[in-house]
Scaffold this active site. Structure first.
Site, PDB file in Angstrom:
ATOM      1  N   THR A   1       0.844  -1.139   0.001  1.00 18.53           N
ATOM      2  CA  THR A   1      -0.123   0.111  -0.053  1.00 18.53           C
ATOM      3  C   THR A   1       0.737   1.042  -0.073  1.00 18.53           C
ATOM      4  O   THR A   1       2.001   1.142   0.651  1.00 18.53           O
ATOM      5  CB  THR A   1      -0.950  -0.037   1.025  1.00 18.53           C
ATOM      6  OG1 THR A   1      -0.064   0.205   2.544  1.00 18.53           O
ATOM      7  CG2 THR A   1      -1.825  -1.251   1.482  1.00 18.53           C
TER       8      THR A   1
ATOM      9  N   TYR B   1       0.697  12.354  14.270  1.00 14.29           N
ATOM     10  CA  TYR B   1       1.371  11.470  13.406  1.00 14.29           C
ATOM     11  C   TYR B   1       2.221  10.756  14.490  1.00 14.29           C
ATOM     12  O   TYR B   1       2.215   9.372  14.262  1.00 14.29           O
ATOM     13  CB  TYR B   1       2.458  12.140  12.420  1.00 14.29           C
ATOM     14  CG  TYR B   1       3.320  11.272  11.561  1.00 14.29           C
ATOM     15  CD1 TYR B   1       2.893  10.955  10.473  1.00 14.29           C
ATOM     16  CD2 TYR B   1       4.634  11.034  11.911  1.00 14.29           C
ATOM     17  CE1 TYR B   1       3.600  10.135   9.673  1.00 14.29           C
ATOM     18  CE2 TYR B   1       5.350  10.519  11.245  1.00 14.29           C
ATOM     19  CZ  TYR B   1       5.122   9.880  10.045  1.00 14.29           C
ATOM     20  OH  TYR B   1       5.795   9.154   8.978  1.00 14.29           O
ATOM     21  N   ALA B   2       2.797  11.065  15.435  1.00 17.10           N
ATOM     22  CA  ALA B   2       3.562  10.478  16.666  1.00 17.10           C
ATOM     23  C   ALA B   2       2.725   9.469  17.089  1.00 17.10           C
ATOM     24  O   ALA B   2       3.064   8.287  17.199  1.00 17.10           O
ATOM     25  CB  ALA B   2       4.289  11.493  17.570  1.00 17.10           C
TER      26      ALA B   2
HETATM   27  N1  LIG Z   1       9.481  10.032   4.443  1.00 22.52           N
HETATM   28  C1  LIG Z   1      10.261   9.713   5.715  1.00 22.52           C
HETATM   29  O1  LIG Z   1      10.951  10.652   6.251  1.00 22.52           O
HETATM   30  C2  LIG Z   1       9.307   8.796   6.513  1.00 22.52           C
HETATM   31  C3  LIG Z   1       9.719   8.665   7.884  1.00 22.52           C
HETATM   32  C4  LIG Z   1       9.195   7.930   8.685  1.00 22.52           C
HETATM   33  C5  LIG Z   1       7.989   7.053   8.223  1.00 22.52           C
HETATM   34  N2  LIG Z   1       7.560   7.169   7.090  1.00 22.52           N
HETATM   35  C6  LIG Z   1       6.544   6.347   6.781  1.00 22.52           C
HETATM   36  O2  LIG Z   1       6.680   5.865   5.499  1.00 22.52           O
HETATM   37  C7  LIG Z   1       5.432   5.513   4.713  1.00 22.52           C
HETATM   38  C8  LIG Z   1       5.576   6.199   3.048  1.00 22.52           C
HETATM   39  O3  LIG Z   1       6.083   7.388   3.334  1.00 22.52           O
HETATM   40  P1  LIG Z   1       6.739   8.139   2.161  1.00 22.52           P
HETATM   41  O4  LIG Z   1       7.924   9.078   2.676  1.00 22.52           O
HETATM   42  O5  LIG Z   1       7.149   7.358   0.914  1.00 22.52           O
HETATM   43  O6  LIG Z   1       5.448   9.377   1.617  1.00 22.52           O
HETATM   44  P2  LIG Z   1       4.748   9.349   0.432  1.00 22.52           P
HETATM   45  O7  LIG Z   1       3.953  10.719   0.328  1.00 22.52           O
HETATM   46  O8  LIG Z   1       5.760   9.623  -0.810  1.00 22.52           O
HETATM   47  O9  LIG Z   1       3.854   8.337  -0.044  1.00 22.52           O
HETATM   48  C9  LIG Z   1       2.812   7.883   0.551  1.00 22.52           C
HETATM   49  C10 LIG Z   1       1.841   7.296  -0.299  1.00 22.52           C
HETATM   50  O10 LIG Z   1       0.540   6.917   0.474  1.00 22.52           O
HETATM   51  C11 LIG Z   1      -0.611   7.118  -0.212  1.00 22.52           C
HETATM   52  N3  LIG Z   1      -1.565   7.305   0.613  1.00 22.52           N
HETATM   53  C12 LIG Z   1      -2.141   8.239   1.380  1.00 22.52           C
HETATM   54  N4  LIG Z   1      -3.071   8.072   2.008  1.00 22.52           N
HETATM   55  C13 LIG Z   1      -3.696   7.004   1.715  1.00 22.52           C
HETATM   56  C14 LIG Z   1      -4.845   6.047   1.604  1.00 22.52           C
HETATM   57  N5  LIG Z   1      -5.819   6.598   2.558  1.00 22.52           N
HETATM   58  N6  LIG Z   1      -5.096   5.282   0.863  1.00 22.52           N
HETATM   59  C15 LIG Z   1      -4.171   4.580   0.162  1.00 22.52           C
HETATM   60  N7  LIG Z   1      -3.049   5.223   0.146  1.00 22.52           N
HETATM   61  C16 LIG Z   1      -2.748   6.441   0.434  1.00 22.52           C
HETATM   62  C17 LIG Z   1      -0.080   8.242  -1.043  1.00 22.52           C
HETATM   63  O11 LIG Z   1      -0.906   8.404  -2.161  1.00 22.52           O
HETATM   64  C18 LIG Z   1       1.309   8.152  -1.340  1.00 22.52           C
HETATM   65  O12 LIG Z   1       1.233   7.355  -2.712  1.00 22.52           O
HETATM   66  C19 LIG Z   1       4.364   6.559   5.473  1.00 22.52           C
HETATM   67  O13 LIG Z   1       3.578   5.461   6.125  1.00 22.52           O
HETATM   68  C20 LIG Z   1       5.209   7.373   6.293  1.00 22.52           C
HETATM   69  O14 LIG Z   1       4.576   7.723   7.342  1.00 22.52           O
HETATM   70  C21 LIG Z   1       8.146   8.215   6.124  1.00 22.52           C
END
Ligand SMILES: NC(=O)c1ccc[n+]([C@@H]2O[C@H](COP(=O)([O-])OP(=O)(O)OC[C@H]3O[C@@H](n4cnc5c(N)ncnc54)[C@H](O)[C@@H]3O)[C@@H](O)[C@H]2O)c1
Length: 264
Positions: free
Chosen positions: A15, A172-173
């Site tokens: 996802t 978020y946390a």
């Molecule tokens: N980038 C960071 O520094 C970081 C750090 C810690 C955790 N994360 C976590 O990693 C995961 C991916 O983050 P990323 O940085 O690749 O973000 P991103 O924004 O590039 O990707 C997130 C994806 O989730 C999809 N999405 C959002 N809401 C949705 C929903 N309701 N149903 C289906 N899809 C949905 C978006 O369309 C997007 O494609 C997230 O859970 C984020 O919290 C990211």
């Protein structure tokens, strides 16, 4: 890893596969021989990910039935139970079996200081990041158990912020701390079905999500990382590939920090 790969044609649901970490996870699992169900609210973006997998050598292999298109894109809103149920039905229809690997990368931020945060922003983030992770995990586990519990690996994407907190990210946390508790409870309940459940906790990974972080803040965090750089989506994807594979067959209920040593 060749196309037959160590994942041997297993169906893998990712996802949030249209962007950032999710897209990198798709590429890595495909490289290891999985057949990808790329799911995202952004269905067109999920399609772009699938196009990249096919262009990048997602060739037919044992277990794919010789299909030239072993990967597929699906639209889903992980925060909506009916949408998630429909997703699992469509995946089983398409691939003929439920996903034995699931990586939950869908996530959002709605940053605001606690004193100004609206209830809507809190509920929205909890709805996608925590309830969404619950709904997808439950649907995948139900499908696997119904299929005779052939084993499986479910990977949740939490965040180091769930452990240490962060300014402007109360919602978020809280959601990511919840994901870790969910991971541990699921690991205990699903072990008897041969389904493992683990979490990865990324630190600062450069993706479209971090585009919203002011450059000054990113610079500050980069300077604090003991390994001396911000993370790349590939750093997280490699750990997910390990947790998806049999190399981690005795690991469940674990949280693996992928932070370059930040906040040790
Ligand atoms: N980038 C960071 O520094 C970081 C750090 C810690 C955790 N994360 C976590 O990693 C995961 C991916 O983050 P990323 O940085 O690749 O973000 P991103 O924004 O590039 O990707 C997130 C994806 O989730 C999809 N999405 C959002 N809401 C949705 C929903 N309701 N149903 C289906 N899809 C949905 C978006 O369309 C997007 O494609 C997230 O859970 C984020 O919290 C990211």
């Amino acid at each position: 890893m060749g196309p037959a790969g160590r994942l041997g044609g297993a169906v893998a649901l990712v996802t949030g596969g249209a962007s950032g970490i999710g897209r990198a996870v798709c590429a890595r699992l495909a490289q290891d021989g999985a057949r990808l169900a790329v799911a995202d609210r952004d269905e067109a973006g999920a399609g772009v990910t699938v196009g990249g997998l096919h262009a990048g050598g997602g060739t037919p292999h044992a277990g794919s039935g010789g299909s030239p298109q072993p990967h597929a894109a699906f639209g889903v809103d992980v925060a909506e139970a009916t949408s998630v149920t429909r997703l699992l039905d469509r995946i089983q229809e398409h691939f003929g079996s439920p996903p034995r690997i699931c990586v939950g990368c869908a996530g959002i931020t709605r940053d605001e200081f606690l004193l100004r945060m609206g209830e809507g922003a809190f509920r929205e983030v909890l709805g996608v990041n925590l309830t969404g992770t619950f709904l997808v995990t439950q649907a995948v586990a139900r499908a696997l158990v119904a299929a005779g519990a052939p084993g499986g690996s479910i990977i949740h994407v939490g965040s180091i912020v769930g452990k240490v907190g962060n300014l402007g990210q109360a919602n978020y946390a809280a959601s990511k701390a919840g994901v870790e508790g969910l991971t541990r409870a699921c690991a205990k309940e699903l072990a008897r079905f041969g389904i493992r459940c683990n979490a990865v906790l990324p630190g600062f990974i450069v993706t479209p999500m971090t585009d919203k972080v002011p450059p000054k803040v990113l610079e500050k965090f980069a300077g604090m990382v003991p390994l001396g750089r911000l993370g790349d989506p590939q750093d997280v994807a490699d750990v997910c590939a390990f947790l998806a594979s049999e190399d981690s067959s005795y690991i469940t209920g674990a949280s693996v920090e992928v932070t370059g040593g930040l906040f040790m």
